[in-house]
Each structure stands twice: as C-alpha cells, then as structure tokens.
Design a protein around this motif. Structure first.
Motif, PDB file in Angstrom:
ATOM      1  N   ASN A   1       0.832  -1.276   0.136  1.00 29.05           N
ATOM      2  CA  ASN A   1      -0.110  -0.080  -0.191  1.00 29.05           C
ATOM      3  C   ASN A   1       0.971   1.181  -0.110  1.00 29.05           C
ATOM      4  O   ASN A   1       0.549   2.161  -0.846  1.00 29.05           O
ATOM      5  CB  ASN A   1      -1.020  -0.101   1.442  1.00 29.05           C
ATOM      6  N   MET A   2       1.930   1.084   0.783  1.00 26.12           N
ATOM      7  CA  MET A   2       2.701   2.399   0.844  1.00 26.12           C
ATOM      8  C   MET A   2       3.495   2.559  -0.383  1.00 26.12           C
ATOM      9  O   MET A   2       3.464   3.829  -0.660  1.00 26.12           O
ATOM     10  CB  MET A   2       4.162   2.203   1.947  1.00 26.12           C
ATOM     11  N   MET A   3       4.005   1.274  -1.105  1.00 28.94           N
ATOM     12  CA  MET A   3       4.708   1.558  -2.294  1.00 28.94           C
ATOM     13  C   MET A   3       3.738   2.229  -3.398  1.00 28.94           C
ATOM     14  O   MET A   3       4.175   3.226  -4.241  1.00 28.94           O
ATOM     15  CB  MET A   3       5.088   0.371  -2.755  1.00 28.94           C
ATOM     16  N   SER A   4       2.589   1.732  -3.316  1.00 27.81           N
ATOM     17  CA  SER A   4       1.303   2.014  -4.202  1.00 27.81           C
ATOM     18  C   SER A   4       0.955   3.539  -4.006  1.00 27.81           C
ATOM     19  O   SER A   4       1.227   4.636  -5.312  1.00 27.81           O
ATOM     20  CB  SER A   4       0.178   1.449  -4.290  1.00 27.81           C
TER      21      SER A   4
ATOM     22  N   ILE B   1       4.514   9.628 -22.328  1.00 23.36           N
ATOM     23  CA  ILE B   1       5.840   9.706 -22.783  1.00 23.36           C
ATOM     24  C   ILE B   1       6.642   8.844 -21.945  1.00 23.36           C
ATOM     25  O   ILE B   1       7.630   8.280 -22.417  1.00 23.36           O
ATOM     26  CB  ILE B   1       6.582  11.086 -23.092  1.00 23.36           C
ATOM     27  N   PHE B   2       6.386   9.192 -20.550  1.00 18.60           N
ATOM     28  CA  PHE B   2       7.337   8.634 -19.464  1.00 18.60           C
ATOM     29  C   PHE B   2       7.175   6.808 -19.360  1.00 18.60           C
ATOM     30  O   PHE B   2       5.896   6.661 -19.324  1.00 18.60           O
ATOM     31  CB  PHE B   2       7.300   9.417 -18.279  1.00 18.60           C
ATOM     32  N   PRO B   3       8.179   6.193 -19.284  1.00 17.13           N
ATOM     33  CA  PRO B   3       7.935   4.894 -18.993  1.00 17.13           C
ATOM     34  C   PRO B   3       7.518   4.442 -17.582  1.00 17.13           C
ATOM     35  O   PRO B   3       8.534   4.331 -16.682  1.00 17.13           O
ATOM     36  CB  PRO B   3       9.175   4.039 -19.480  1.00 17.13           C
ATOM     37  N   ILE B   4       6.198   4.635 -17.123  1.00 16.07           N
ATOM     38  CA  ILE B   4       5.881   4.496 -15.871  1.00 16.07           C
ATOM     39  C   ILE B   4       5.452   2.869 -15.600  1.00 16.07           C
ATOM     40  O   ILE B   4       4.651   2.351 -16.233  1.00 16.07           O
ATOM     41  CB  ILE B   4       4.748   5.416 -15.639  1.00 16.07           C
ATOM     42  N   ASN B   5       6.276   2.416 -14.443  1.00 21.91           N
ATOM     43  CA  ASN B   5       5.868   1.042 -14.395  1.00 21.91           C
ATOM     44  C   ASN B   5       5.456   0.922 -13.080  1.00 21.91           C
ATOM     45  O   ASN B   5       5.950   1.678 -12.056  1.00 21.91           O
ATOM     46  CB  ASN B   5       7.335   0.147 -14.299  1.00 21.91           C
ATOM     47  N   ALA B   6       4.710   0.180 -12.832  1.00 23.22           N
ATOM     48  CA  ALA B   6       3.897  -0.018 -11.614  1.00 23.22           C
ATOM     49  C   ALA B   6       4.985  -1.415 -10.654  1.00 23.22           C
ATOM     50  O   ALA B   6       4.945  -2.380 -11.199  1.00 23.22           O
ATOM     51  CB  ALA B   6       2.335  -0.724 -11.438  1.00 23.22           C
ATOM     52  N   LEU B   7       5.535  -0.731  -9.747  1.00 24.60           N
ATOM     53  CA  LEU B   7       6.326  -1.588  -8.773  1.00 24.60           C
ATOM     54  C   LEU B   7       5.510  -2.342  -7.914  1.00 24.60           C
ATOM     55  O   LEU B   7       4.733  -1.798  -6.965  1.00 24.60           O
ATOM     56  CB  LEU B   7       7.345  -0.790  -8.250  1.00 24.60           C
ATOM     57  N   GLY B   8       5.583  -3.480  -7.503  1.00 26.38           N
ATOM     58  CA  GLY B   8       4.783  -4.302  -6.487  1.00 26.38           C
ATOM     59  C   GLY B   8       5.387  -5.598  -6.075  1.00 26.38           C
ATOM     60  O   GLY B   8       6.369  -5.805  -6.594  1.00 26.38           O
TER      61      GLY B   8
END
Lengths: 70, 204
Positions: free
Chosen positions: B32-35, B94-101
């Motif tokens: 949750n904190m990471m998100s 444009i930015f390569p946004i990745n969801a880290l989980g």
C-alpha cells in the motif's frame, strides 16, 4: 527498463517507437509507414527536461526511501 | 534503594492465526505504501493541480512530413515541400511508468504449539439460557522457534532464547492499473492535428 514507448503516428496511426530520453533531448523519430517525423517542439523541450528531472528526482527519493515532502 | 526484581515469566504464545497473519498484513501495508508513493510521484511529475483538479502537463510535439505539390505552371515538375503539424501529448504517455509491486513472498518459520484450548461458541442470552449451540473450536497458542535447521539439544536451547522468522520478499513490475491505462488511452486517442495558423491555442 529500456525507456522505449510507442505513440501513434498522427498521420497514419502506425505505432512509432520512441525513446523518451532521446526525445526530450530533441531527437526526432520517423514513422516507418508514412515517413513522417515527430519530435518535441523546440519551445517545449525545456518544459520536458524540467519535468524529466523532477520525475527522476522523485524516483531516486522513492528508491532510497527518503520522505518526499509536499 | 529500591530492590530490583528480576521478573521472569513464561510467554504463553500467540494465537496461530496472529503468527501467520501479521507478516501478511505487514506485506499488504508495505504494498500500500509503495502504491501511494508511486501515485504521488506520477501526479507530481506529470500533472498540475489546478482549481481542485489534476490537469495533465501537455507537451507540444511537431510532426513533419514531405509532400509533392503538383506543378502550378506549365513546363515545371511537381515540387517537394515539407508540412509541419503541431499536436499535444500528455507527459504521462511519454514516460515509461511501471507499477512496482510485491511479486512473491516467502515466509518461513517453525511454530511451537505451547497450549491448546477449546473455545465455546454457544450464544447465551442475558438470562443465561442458551440461544444457539454451535460446535466448539480448537484454538492453539504458539511461539516461533528457531529455523528448520536446528535439531536436538541445540533446538531445545533455541526455544528459550531465540526465535527465527524469515521473510523473503521479491518486488517486480506489475501491469499498470486499469485506471491509469484508461487515462493514457484517452489522451492517446485524443491526439488530433492542430492547424498552426490558429495562434489562439495554448502552448507550452
């Protein structure tokens, strides 16, 4: 993460692979289908670089576990 | 001088569901904190907060292509000309946004059952009469002991002094959330050429 994204060509809708760091530096990318070239307008490059810098700073803070104050 | 007393008490243990559940709850909180942090990073970098709403930072792009202009005068061939069109892209596309989980969690511990007891689940009203009779359930209290490698006398010693709880967490990139994909999709589909002869549009 390679930094490769794709956007649709505004002319023929073919996906054009772009490398966002190069794009922000002012590089232009060409559509493989209609040969149209796209790039950031010269007056918008500074805005893109500033946002990119901010994004990288936030990512570094996040990676290092520092508190991001807002 | 007050006499110091050494209080030594036997720790009875925790309910088993607490021992198993707590690390899982901790991992859920970490996720949750990471998100939250990733969402804030995205909002700070790619959006502007204006009049109670987030507005995407738009980037002016130029697309240039060549075309052949048919000959206007007799005796001359067609002329190759360049045409430029402006369009706007939201920065987020444009930015390569990745969801880290958290991708994988490996929890490893031994539990020593210290006591067991039956829990009576009968419902009793104020007068002391049974309203309903339900089967009793067995509850266990346990303590975390040293890891699976301990044996014999060493293990007995470890019950008193040590406990071992190993959690291996692997983080990885997860698919972007449906909402974020939808935002990107909406803006991607909204890319429309703009007539540069009209100077009244807002540019960055």
């Amino acid at each position: 993460m390679t930094g490769e994204q794709s956007i649709q060509c505004p002319v023929c809708q073919t996906p054009i692979l772009i490398e966002y760091k190069a794009l922000i530096q002012g590089m232009r990318f060409t559509c493989g289908n209609c040969k149209a070239s796209i790039g950031i307008a010269s007056e918008a490059i500074s805005v893109a670089k500033e946002t990119m810098k901010k994004y990288d700073e936030l990512k570094t803070q996040f990676r290092d576990g520092k508190k991001v104050n807002k | 001088m007050a006499k110091k007393e050494n209080y030594k008490y036997e720790f009875a243990g925790l309910p088993i569901y607490d021992i198993i559940g707590k690390p899982l709850i901790a991992i859920a909180r970490a996720q949750n904190m990471m998100s939250k942090e990733q969402l804030r990073t995205m909002l700070d970098a790619c959006f502007k907060y204006h009049n109670g709403a987030y507005e995407p930072i738009m980037l002016k792009m130029v697309v240039t292509r060549s075309f052949l202009e048919p000959a206007t005068k007799p005796g001359k061939g067609p002329e190759l000309k360049m045409i430029s069109t402006d369009f706007f892209l939201p920065m987020i596309t444009i930015f390569p946004i990745n969801a880290l989980g958290i991708e994988n969690v490996d929890i490893d511990f031994n539990v020593e059952i210290t006591s067991q007891y039956m829990v009576d689940k009968d419902e009793i009203d104020e007068g002391g009469d049974k309203i309903s009779a339900q089967p009793s359930s067995l509850e266990c209290l346990g303590k975390i002991t040293k890891g699976p490698g301990a044996s014999g006398e060493d293990q007995e010693q470890s019950y008193e002094n040590n406990s071992s709880f190993r959690i291996a967490v692997e983080a990885g990139t997860m698919p972007l959330t449906k909402g974020l994909l939808e935002i990107i999709n909406i803006y991607t589909n909204a890319i429309q050429p703009i007539d540069t002869s009209q100077k009244n549009h807002q540019t960055l």
